[in-house]
Design a protein around this motif. Sequence first.
Motif, PDB file in Angstrom:
ATOM      1  N   TYR A  65       0.830  -1.206   0.000  1.00  0.00           N
ATOM      2  CA  TYR A  65       0.000   0.000   0.000  1.00  0.00           C
ATOM      3  C   TYR A  65       0.867   1.258   0.000  1.00  0.00           C
ATOM      4  O   TYR A  65       0.566   2.239  -0.704  1.00  0.00           O
ATOM      5  CB  TYR A  65      -0.941   0.004   1.209  1.00  0.00           C
ATOM      6  CG  TYR A  65      -2.282  -0.611   0.918  1.00  0.00           C
ATOM      7  CD1 TYR A  65      -3.265   0.102   0.228  1.00  0.00           C
ATOM      8  CD2 TYR A  65      -2.589  -1.905   1.335  1.00  0.00           C
ATOM      9  CE1 TYR A  65      -4.504  -0.456  -0.044  1.00  0.00           C
ATOM     10  CE2 TYR A  65      -3.830  -2.473   1.065  1.00  0.00           C
ATOM     11  CZ  TYR A  65      -4.781  -1.739   0.385  1.00  0.00           C
ATOM     12  OH  TYR A  65      -6.009  -2.297   0.112  1.00  0.00           O
ATOM     13  N   ALA A 106      -7.978  -1.438   2.991  1.00  0.00           N
ATOM     14  CA  ALA A 106      -8.560  -0.721   1.853  1.00  0.00           C
ATOM     15  C   ALA A 106      -9.181   0.599   2.298  1.00  0.00           C
ATOM     16  O   ALA A 106      -9.233   1.566   1.527  1.00  0.00           O
ATOM     17  CB  ALA A 106      -9.597  -1.586   1.158  1.00  0.00           C
ATOM     18  N   GLU A 107      -9.630   0.651   3.552  1.00  0.00           N
ATOM     19  CA  GLU A 107     -10.240   1.880   4.085  1.00  0.00           C
ATOM     20  C   GLU A 107      -9.193   2.863   4.618  1.00  0.00           C
ATOM     21  O   GLU A 107      -9.478   4.058   4.752  1.00  0.00           O
ATOM     22  CB  GLU A 107     -11.221   1.524   5.210  1.00  0.00           C
ATOM     23  CG  GLU A 107     -12.431   0.723   4.741  1.00  0.00           C
ATOM     24  CD  GLU A 107     -13.385   0.396   5.877  1.00  0.00           C
ATOM     25  OE1 GLU A 107     -13.005   0.667   7.043  1.00  0.00           O
ATOM     26  OE2 GLU A 107     -14.480  -0.101   5.608  1.00  0.00           O
ATOM     27  N   TYR A 109      -6.096   3.559   3.297  1.00  0.00           N
ATOM     28  CA  TYR A 109      -5.220   4.214   2.330  1.00  0.00           C
ATOM     29  C   TYR A 109      -6.019   4.887   1.218  1.00  0.00           C
ATOM     30  O   TYR A 109      -7.063   4.380   0.788  1.00  0.00           O
ATOM     31  CB  TYR A 109      -4.254   3.192   1.712  1.00  0.00           C
ATOM     32  CG  TYR A 109      -3.184   2.723   2.666  1.00  0.00           C
ATOM     33  CD1 TYR A 109      -1.974   3.406   2.780  1.00  0.00           C
ATOM     34  CD2 TYR A 109      -3.366   1.581   3.440  1.00  0.00           C
ATOM     35  CE1 TYR A 109      -0.980   2.971   3.647  1.00  0.00           C
ATOM     36  CE2 TYR A 109      -2.381   1.129   4.315  1.00  0.00           C
ATOM     37  CZ  TYR A 109      -1.190   1.825   4.407  1.00  0.00           C
ATOM     38  OH  TYR A 109      -0.204   1.397   5.258  1.00  0.00           O
ATOM     39  N   HIS A 111      -4.952   5.516  -2.045  1.00  0.00           N
ATOM     40  CA  HIS A 111      -4.800   4.820  -3.322  1.00  0.00           C
ATOM     41  C   HIS A 111      -4.855   3.316  -3.085  1.00  0.00           C
ATOM     42  O   HIS A 111      -4.034   2.758  -2.342  1.00  0.00           O
ATOM     43  CB  HIS A 111      -3.480   5.210  -3.988  1.00  0.00           C
ATOM     44  CG  HIS A 111      -3.370   6.685  -4.272  1.00  0.00           C
ATOM     45  ND1 HIS A 111      -4.131   7.316  -5.235  1.00  0.00           N
ATOM     46  CD2 HIS A 111      -2.597   7.641  -3.687  1.00  0.00           C
ATOM     47  CE1 HIS A 111      -3.825   8.609  -5.245  1.00  0.00           C
ATOM     48  NE2 HIS A 111      -2.900   8.832  -4.328  1.00  0.00           N
ATOM     49  N   ASP A 112      -5.807   2.674  -3.713  1.00  0.00           N
ATOM     50  CA  ASP A 112      -6.067   1.265  -3.444  1.00  0.00           C
ATOM     51  C   ASP A 112      -5.222   0.356  -4.327  1.00  0.00           C
ATOM     52  O   ASP A 112      -4.810   0.734  -5.434  1.00  0.00           O
ATOM     53  CB  ASP A 112      -7.555   0.960  -3.672  1.00  0.00           C
ATOM     54  CG  ASP A 112      -8.027  -0.232  -2.838  1.00  0.00           C
ATOM     55  OD1 ASP A 112      -7.197  -0.784  -2.081  1.00  0.00           O
ATOM     56  OD2 ASP A 112      -9.203  -0.603  -2.956  1.00  0.00           O
ATOM     57  N   ASN A 193     -10.763  -7.167  -1.491  1.00  0.00           N
ATOM     58  CA  ASN A 193     -10.665  -5.980  -0.630  1.00  0.00           C
ATOM     59  C   ASN A 193     -11.727  -4.941  -0.988  1.00  0.00           C
ATOM     60  O   ASN A 193     -11.552  -3.756  -0.751  1.00  0.00           O
ATOM     61  CB  ASN A 193      -9.260  -5.372  -0.664  1.00  0.00           C
ATOM     62  CG  ASN A 193      -8.785  -5.016  -2.063  1.00  0.00           C
ATOM     63  OD1 ASN A 193      -9.294  -5.539  -3.054  1.00  0.00           O
ATOM     64  ND2 ASN A 193      -7.805  -4.132  -2.142  1.00  0.00           N
ATOM     65  N   GLN A 194     -12.831  -5.416  -1.566  1.00  0.00           N
ATOM     66  CA  GLN A 194     -14.027  -4.606  -1.736  1.00  0.00           C
ATOM     67  C   GLN A 194     -15.171  -5.301  -1.001  1.00  0.00           C
ATOM     68  O   GLN A 194     -15.212  -6.535  -0.929  1.00  0.00           O
ATOM     69  CB  GLN A 194     -14.365  -4.422  -3.216  1.00  0.00           C
ATOM     70  CG  GLN A 194     -13.393  -3.508  -3.941  1.00  0.00           C
ATOM     71  CD  GLN A 194     -13.830  -3.187  -5.360  1.00  0.00           C
ATOM     72  OE1 GLN A 194     -14.869  -3.653  -5.825  1.00  0.00           O
ATOM     73  NE2 GLN A 194     -13.019  -2.395  -6.048  1.00  0.00           N
TER      74      GLN A 194
END
Length: 448
Positions: A65, A106-107, A109, A111-112, A193-194
């Motif tokens: 990340y 994922a929450e 950062y 930029h995913d 990661n969604q």
Amino acid sequence: MNHLSNHTAVKEIVVNGKDIAVYSSPKQYKQQLMSLINNADKRIYITALYLQDDEAGREVLHALYQAKQNNPSLDVKVFVDFHRAQRGLIGEQESLGNRALYLKLAEEYQHDIAIYGVAVKRKELFGVLHLKGMVFDDTLFYTGASINDIYLQQHERYRLDRYSAISSEALANSFCQFLDSNFVDSGYAPLLNQPELPTLAEQKKNVVSLKALLKRSNYEVDNTIHSTVLHEQITIQPLVGYGRRGNKLNRTVRQLVQQSEKTLTIFTPYFNLPPVLARDVIKALKRGVSITLIVGDKTANDFYIADEESFSTIGIVPYIYEMLLKRFIKRYQRFIDNGLLNVHLWKHEGNSFHLKGLIADERFHLLTGSNLNPRAWSLDLENGLLLDDVSKQLQEKFTEEVLGILVQTSKINHYSDIESVDDYPEKPHKLLNRIRVTQIDRVLKKFL
């Protein structure tokens, strides 16, 4: 043996010996992995059975990340097994598994990155994503290791594997193209990661479609560099193995054994050779090939449970492998007696052994994640790299690797050197007797 025969024309990638580095320890694995992540400029593609929610896994994931935050144009894709990512370790209670970590980061950062879950079968029991290989710009880092504390030796304990870095734009492109076309562009591998995952019905369709796609998929190779003088070069064939029929990786393994002339080294953590491969090995011994078999001791198996009080059914697996190895050695003791078969059992304190691959006549090197057992042979999605080193530029590097591995092994001179069922602790002893009575071991052997 001039070249491995193939039924179809095979495109190969050409490299020099200086383009290939061989590493020998989990600590070097971690050092190289972190360095490659931190120095990547255009792309990172990581493929592993799992990226664990533990200290080492979190460190690697945060590094990925952070690399993306530092360079938003960096293409970062991670591919892990869909089922394995959504359960805890064996014996743990139900949970979101590693996916909980993926969702959390994922929450955090801006930029995913993309973390794909690949399901090659509807249930994990019947097959997993077992592809190996991590691409960092134009370097392919190939290892059978996944990403967690023990593989990276985050603390004291480690799981030993094999580790090679190959500098080749063509090879890196080939691996990325395979992953993109089969898992990303196809839409058959959902993002883990969604928040939203496909419904059960949708995922069933994904698996059916992906299986059909994989059965006709290969690594595509740009062959424009093939004008080099090959006898001074090393050629590399990337290979895919999926299913019993038309499995190019399995066929190559068999050809290496069948066409070996003088020496053959086989690494496998779990001794349970597919019957056809076992027959090939015996035929090689009968024609005078010297075979070195390097196998993990039962105590170096990742399913081994040292504490009998906490012993559970899954802990029987290492004992079954040891029984199969003893049975094999007893049957072919004469080849040990005449010096053709050399069996080495790896054991080092409480650590585990995860090495795979073959070396034939000090010329052909197969780097693979395949365990060379019935499960790998027919259920999992596997891959490998066949290196043809005609001028033996790599001989010193791989010899040094093998000698380092052998330091922690003991040589088996007689089948009686291996424990029998009567020597086992009470719980595995009783369970094995029940298994043998009901002949369940025949079924187990197909999935081990």
